[in-house]
Enzyme design. Structure first.
Site, PDB file in Angstrom:
ATOM      1  N   CYS A 121      13.660 111.496  56.867  1.00 18.33           N
ATOM      2  CA  CYS A 121      12.477 112.268  56.618  1.00 18.33           C
ATOM      3  C   CYS A 121      12.997 112.478  54.699  1.00 18.33           C
ATOM      4  O   CYS A 121      13.321 112.157  54.080  1.00 18.33           O
ATOM      5  CB  CYS A 121      12.094 113.748  57.454  1.00 18.33           C
ATOM      6  N   ASN A 149      15.264 116.655  55.753  1.00 17.25           N
ATOM      7  CA  ASN A 149      16.698 116.346  56.371  1.00 17.25           C
ATOM      8  C   ASN A 149      16.055 118.310  56.875  1.00 17.25           C
ATOM      9  O   ASN A 149      17.443 119.187  57.208  1.00 17.25           O
ATOM     10  CB  ASN A 149      17.726 116.049  56.309  1.00 17.25           C
ATOM     11  N   CYS A 182      12.292 119.610  58.702  1.00 18.14           N
ATOM     12  CA  CYS A 182      11.859 118.872  59.844  1.00 18.14           C
ATOM     13  C   CYS A 182      12.021 118.341  60.962  1.00 18.14           C
ATOM     14  O   CYS A 182      12.637 117.955  61.711  1.00 18.14           O
ATOM     15  CB  CYS A 182      10.566 120.364  59.612  1.00 18.14           C
ATOM     16  N   ARG A 183      10.804 117.479  60.332  1.00 19.09           N
ATOM     17  CA  ARG A 183      10.567 116.089  61.153  1.00 19.09           C
ATOM     18  C   ARG A 183      12.076 114.791  61.346  1.00 19.09           C
ATOM     19  O   ARG A 183      12.399 115.337  62.783  1.00 19.09           O
ATOM     20  CB  ARG A 183       9.976 114.925  60.355  1.00 19.09           C
ATOM     21  N   SER A 184      13.205 114.927  60.816  1.00 23.31           N
ATOM     22  CA  SER A 184      14.476 113.417  61.509  1.00 23.31           C
ATOM     23  C   SER A 184      15.569 115.419  61.972  1.00 23.31           C
ATOM     24  O   SER A 184      15.827 114.235  62.550  1.00 23.31           O
ATOM     25  CB  SER A 184      14.898 113.624  60.133  1.00 23.31           C
ATOM     26  N   ASP A 240       3.938 115.322  57.420  1.00 21.90           N
ATOM     27  CA  ASP A 240       4.782 116.259  57.254  1.00 21.90           C
ATOM     28  C   ASP A 240       4.664 117.649  57.502  1.00 21.90           C
ATOM     29  O   ASP A 240       3.625 118.488  56.794  1.00 21.90           O
ATOM     30  CB  ASP A 240       5.217 116.832  55.617  1.00 21.90           C
TER      31      ASP A 240
HETATM   32  P1  4NP Z   1      10.893 117.190  56.081  1.00 22.21           P
HETATM   33  O1  4NP Z   1      10.043 118.018  55.664  1.00 22.21           O
HETATM   34  O2  4NP Z   1      11.333 116.042  55.428  1.00 22.21           O
HETATM   35  O3  4NP Z   1      10.253 116.745  57.576  1.00 22.21           O
HETATM   36  O4  4NP Z   1      12.046 117.649  56.661  1.00 22.21           O
HETATM   37  C1  4NP Z   1      10.194 118.331  54.451  1.00 22.21           C
HETATM   38  C2  4NP Z   1      11.214 119.993  53.824  1.00 22.21           C
HETATM   39  C3  4NP Z   1      10.789 119.595  52.805  1.00 22.21           C
HETATM   40  C4  4NP Z   1      10.814 119.160  51.767  1.00 22.21           C
HETATM   41  C5  4NP Z   1       9.657 118.069  51.488  1.00 22.21           C
HETATM   42  C6  4NP Z   1       8.997 118.320  53.160  1.00 22.21           C
HETATM   43  N1  4NP Z   1      10.501 119.598  50.187  1.00 22.21           N
HETATM   44  O5  4NP Z   1       9.967 119.469  49.351  1.00 22.21           O
HETATM   45  O6  4NP Z   1      11.517 119.785  49.483  1.00 22.21           O
END
Ligand code: 4NP
Length: 176
Positions: free
Chosen positions: A23, A26, A28-30, A144
């Site tokens: 994702c 790293n 939330c989703r992954s 997201d």
């Molecule tokens: P993830 O969510 O890709 O599912 O872990 C996000 C976490 C952080 C950010 C974007 C999406 N960020 O921009 O820091």
């Protein structure tokens, strides 16, 4: 040793089936994919033949734990993400994984761009490509949840868990 280090060390040895969730951050989703798939696989006869890790395409959160909302929603459903440590994707993994699962189209595009040949490209797909219901519905992205509410984290969890269950159902064929 982290799962990713174990995968690096296993290259050339008796290869396990290697799955990496991707994702943006790293957090939330992954990590949901990594924690859920590992727990589900550990309950099967394939426990020692599948290796799972996850990474972000971005470096913002490297070394952090998962987002507290990720940890909370996983705990609510019986999964433990408290030990997660954020890492950034390394392009050489494209040749060292059997399946690289991207959360959304931005990740898929970036991974496809990084892939240097068709075999590497062929190992990249959406996380939800392993959920037959999502494929039938044509809803392949995991949006997201980071700016969202706990309801968004619940939706993310449901999408990722259904995908992981889909992959577990395919393991007898994949590992035959
Ligand atoms: P993830 O969510 O890709 O599912 O872990 C996000 C976490 C952080 C950010 C974007 C999406 N960020 O921009 O820091």
């Amino acid at each position: 040793m982290t799962a990713s280090e174990a995968i690096d060390q296993s290259m050339g040895a008796n290869p396990a089936y290697r799955v990496t969730f991707i994702c943006s951050g790293n957090i939330c989703r992954s990590p949901m994919g990594e924690v859920i798939l590992k727990a589900l696989v550990d309950d099967t006869v394939y426990a020692d033949r599948v290796v799972v890790d996850s990474a972000g395409l971005g470096s913002w959160h490297v070394g952090d734990g998962a987002d507290p909302r990720t940890v909370r929603v996983l705990a609510k459903h019986g999964y433990d993400a408290s030990g997660h440590i954020v890492q950034q994707f390394k392009p050489h993994w494209l040749t060292e994984r059997d399946l690289i699962l991207a959360a959304d189209r931005g990740h898929l595009r970036e991974l496809t761009r990084l892939a240097k040949n068709r075999p590497d490209e062929a190992r990249v797909d959406y996380i939800r490509s392993i959920d037959p219901a999502a494929v039938r519905a044509g809803t392949l992205e995991v949006d997201d949840p980071w700016y969202g509410s706990m309801a968004d984290f619940e939706r993310t969890f449901a999408e990722v868990e259904a995908s992981c269950r889909g992959l577990v159902a395919q393991l007898p064929d994949l590992l035959a």
